[in-house]
Design a protein around this motif. Structure first.
Motif, PDB file in Angstrom:
ATOM      1  N   THR A 181       0.725  -1.377  -0.054  1.00 23.82           N
ATOM      2  CA  THR A 181      -0.017  -0.067   0.081  1.00 23.82           C
ATOM      3  C   THR A 181       0.993   1.281  -0.020  1.00 23.82           C
ATOM      4  O   THR A 181       0.610   2.243  -0.694  1.00 23.82           O
ATOM      5  N   ILE A 182       1.950   1.302   0.837  1.00 22.08           N
ATOM      6  CA  ILE A 182       2.985   2.349   0.893  1.00 22.08           C
ATOM      7  C   ILE A 182       3.621   2.416  -0.463  1.00 22.08           C
ATOM      8  O   ILE A 182       3.455   3.702  -1.128  1.00 22.08           O
ATOM      9  N   GLU A 183       3.853   1.482  -1.230  1.00 22.22           N
ATOM     10  CA  GLU A 183       4.346   1.558  -2.536  1.00 22.22           C
ATOM     11  C   GLU A 183       3.509   2.245  -3.630  1.00 22.22           C
ATOM     12  O   GLU A 183       3.695   3.146  -4.306  1.00 22.22           O
ATOM     13  N   GLU A 184       1.965   1.834  -3.591  1.00 23.00           N
ATOM     14  CA  GLU A 184       1.017   2.146  -4.319  1.00 23.00           C
ATOM     15  C   GLU A 184       0.671   3.722  -4.223  1.00 23.00           C
ATOM     16  O   GLU A 184       0.509   4.586  -4.940  1.00 23.00           O
ATOM     17  N   THR A 185       0.920   4.072  -2.969  1.00 24.09           N
ATOM     18  CA  THR A 185       0.808   5.571  -2.400  1.00 24.09           C
ATOM     19  C   THR A 185       1.804   6.438  -3.063  1.00 24.09           C
ATOM     20  O   THR A 185       1.348   7.388  -3.541  1.00 24.09           O
ATOM     21  N   TYR A 186       3.050   6.063  -3.042  1.00 25.68           N
ATOM     22  CA  TYR A 186       4.101   6.813  -3.654  1.00 25.68           C
ATOM     23  C   TYR A 186       4.008   6.860  -5.230  1.00 25.68           C
ATOM     24  O   TYR A 186       4.379   7.749  -5.721  1.00 25.68           O
ATOM     25  N   GLU A 187       3.399   5.777  -5.738  1.00 27.73           N
ATOM     26  CA  GLU A 187       3.166   5.649  -7.382  1.00 27.73           C
ATOM     27  C   GLU A 187       2.147   6.791  -7.679  1.00 27.73           C
ATOM     28  O   GLU A 187       2.317   7.205  -8.624  1.00 27.73           O
ATOM     29  N   LEU A 188       1.211   6.729  -6.858  1.00 30.32           N
ATOM     30  CA  LEU A 188       0.024   7.710  -7.218  1.00 30.32           C
ATOM     31  C   LEU A 188       0.583   9.025  -6.840  1.00 30.32           C
ATOM     32  O   LEU A 188       0.505  10.098  -7.726  1.00 30.32           O
ATOM     33  N   SER A 189       1.331   9.512  -5.878  1.00 31.08           N
ATOM     34  CA  SER A 189       1.956  10.626  -5.747  1.00 31.08           C
ATOM     35  C   SER A 189       2.947  11.109  -6.790  1.00 31.08           C
ATOM     36  O   SER A 189       3.116  12.401  -7.423  1.00 31.08           O
ATOM     37  N   ASP A 190       3.650  10.182  -7.423  1.00 28.14           N
ATOM     38  CA  ASP A 190       4.582  10.396  -8.632  1.00 28.14           C
ATOM     39  C   ASP A 190       3.718  10.750 -10.032  1.00 28.14           C
ATOM     40  O   ASP A 190       3.982  11.721 -10.608  1.00 28.14           O
ATOM     41  N   ALA A 191       2.559  10.074 -10.068  1.00 26.74           N
ATOM     42  CA  ALA A 191       1.578  10.357 -11.049  1.00 26.74           C
ATOM     43  C   ALA A 191       1.122  11.956 -11.068  1.00 26.74           C
ATOM     44  O   ALA A 191       0.939  12.442 -12.044  1.00 26.74           O
ATOM     45  N   LEU A 222      -5.106   5.235  -8.676  1.00 25.93           N
ATOM     46  CA  LEU A 222      -6.418   5.502  -7.614  1.00 25.93           C
ATOM     47  C   LEU A 222      -7.127   4.105  -7.784  1.00 25.93           C
ATOM     48  O   LEU A 222      -7.521   3.721  -6.540  1.00 25.93           O
ATOM     49  N   GLY A 223      -7.243   3.475  -8.713  1.00 22.52           N
ATOM     50  CA  GLY A 223      -7.770   2.121  -8.829  1.00 22.52           C
ATOM     51  C   GLY A 223      -7.034   0.979  -7.954  1.00 22.52           C
ATOM     52  O   GLY A 223      -7.669   0.183  -7.117  1.00 22.52           O
ATOM     53  N   ASP A 224      -5.555   1.036  -8.000  1.00 21.32           N
ATOM     54  CA  ASP A 224      -4.897   0.183  -7.415  1.00 21.32           C
ATOM     55  C   ASP A 224      -4.991   0.390  -5.903  1.00 21.32           C
ATOM     56  O   ASP A 224      -5.129  -0.372  -4.946  1.00 21.32           O
ATOM     57  N   LEU A 225      -5.080   1.696  -5.434  1.00 22.44           N
ATOM     58  CA  LEU A 225      -5.186   2.066  -4.098  1.00 22.44           C
ATOM     59  C   LEU A 225      -6.542   1.849  -3.455  1.00 22.44           C
ATOM     60  O   LEU A 225      -6.751   1.373  -2.374  1.00 22.44           O
TER      61      LEU A 225
END
Length: 276
Positions: free
Chosen positions: A48-58, A71-74
């Motif tokens: 989840t932490i990894e997905e959050t950082y990926e969203l932040s990058d996007a 957003l879908g992944d999260l």
């Protein structure tokens, strides 16, 4: 409490059906997929932490299609946690959603009550006061800073600490005052640790003073309406772009960075700066 009528949403049914579809798929995966059956709250945490950082990058890249994907992944992770909570008979997704709805209503008395708040600063101040009240009274006084997660990255944590303190009025009045503090901390650091000569540096003291300098810069960024974490990440990305240009340009010229002088590399670096 006044009834708040949201604007008409012609796609509301579509959204509800999509969310119901995700809940159904989650139930099916949890029952039938070997990998999904094995997952726990703890095993999902780092993902989840990894997905959050990926969203932040996007978001920083403002890649709307990638934002939609992340957003879908999260969202999947949030539904997954709720499913596990229901299995442990602790909570389900309905409890999660109703809980946040009640919190939002309670913390927006200027919308759902008779409190007045004419700007975002008043809203934030009310929010922090209500949060403290929600924690309840006890013999020990509640800290305004108690809600800042201990595990936040240091830069983000500094931002939250300053915002929390500001919520109860502990803050500078003008950004000029904050800049004076930045200059003061910079001068102290310069005099102590950038002095000429071979005097050994007290590393522990240097680290402490450098931390003070960073904290004051983050404070000024807040007054200047700059998100320091985002600003630093944008600079990281800019440096990566320019450095990779430098690597590629040197390779095309048949050169290796390790064999080049700094002056030679600066030629390509200046070219890279022209491209952004």
């Amino acid at each position: 409490m006044p009834k708040i009528t949201p604007p008409a949403d012609e796609r509301r049914q579509y959204k509800l059906e999509a969310f119901d579809r995700l809940l159904t798929i989650m139930d099916e995966l949890r029952l039938n997929c070997p990998w999904d059956k094995k997952q726990t709250l703890e095993s999902l945490r780092h993902l989840t932490i990894e997905e959050t950082y990926e969203l932040s990058d996007a978001i920083i890249e403002r890649d709307l299609q990638e934002i939609k994907k992340e957003l879908g992944d999260l969202m999947l992770h949030l539904v997954f946690y709720a499913r596990i909570g229901s299995e442990e008979k602790a909570f389900d997704i309905g409890d999660v959603l109703n809980s946040v709805c009640e919190k939002l209503i309670n913390r927006h008395p200027h919308i759902y009550g008779d409190v007045e708040a004419h700007d975002d600063e008043a809203v934030k101040a009310n929010w922090e006061k209500i949060k403290l009240k929600e924690k309840g009274a006890s013999d020990a006084p509640k800290s305004v800073l108690g809600g800042v997660p201990r595990t936040l990255p240091a830069l983000v944590k500094a931002m939250r600490i300053q915002e929390k303190a500001r919520g109860v009025g502990f803050d500078w009045e003008r950004k000029e005052q904050v800049w004076e503090k930045v200059e003061e901390e910079m001068q102290e650091f310069k005099e102590e640790f950038n002095a000429a000569g071979d005097k050994p540096i007290d590393q522990e003291k240097a680290q402490s003073e450098f931390g003070d300098l960073l904290f004051s810069l983050i404070n000024y960024a807040r007054f200047a309406n700059i998100n320091p974490e985002e600003a630093l990440e944008r600079t990281n990305k800019k440096f990566i772009r320019r450095f990779q240009y430098l690597e590629q340009a040197a390779a095309k010229a048949g050169k290796s960075l390790s064999d080049m002088t700094l002056a030679e590399m600066d030629v390509y670096w200046d070219e890279a700066k022209k491209w952004g």
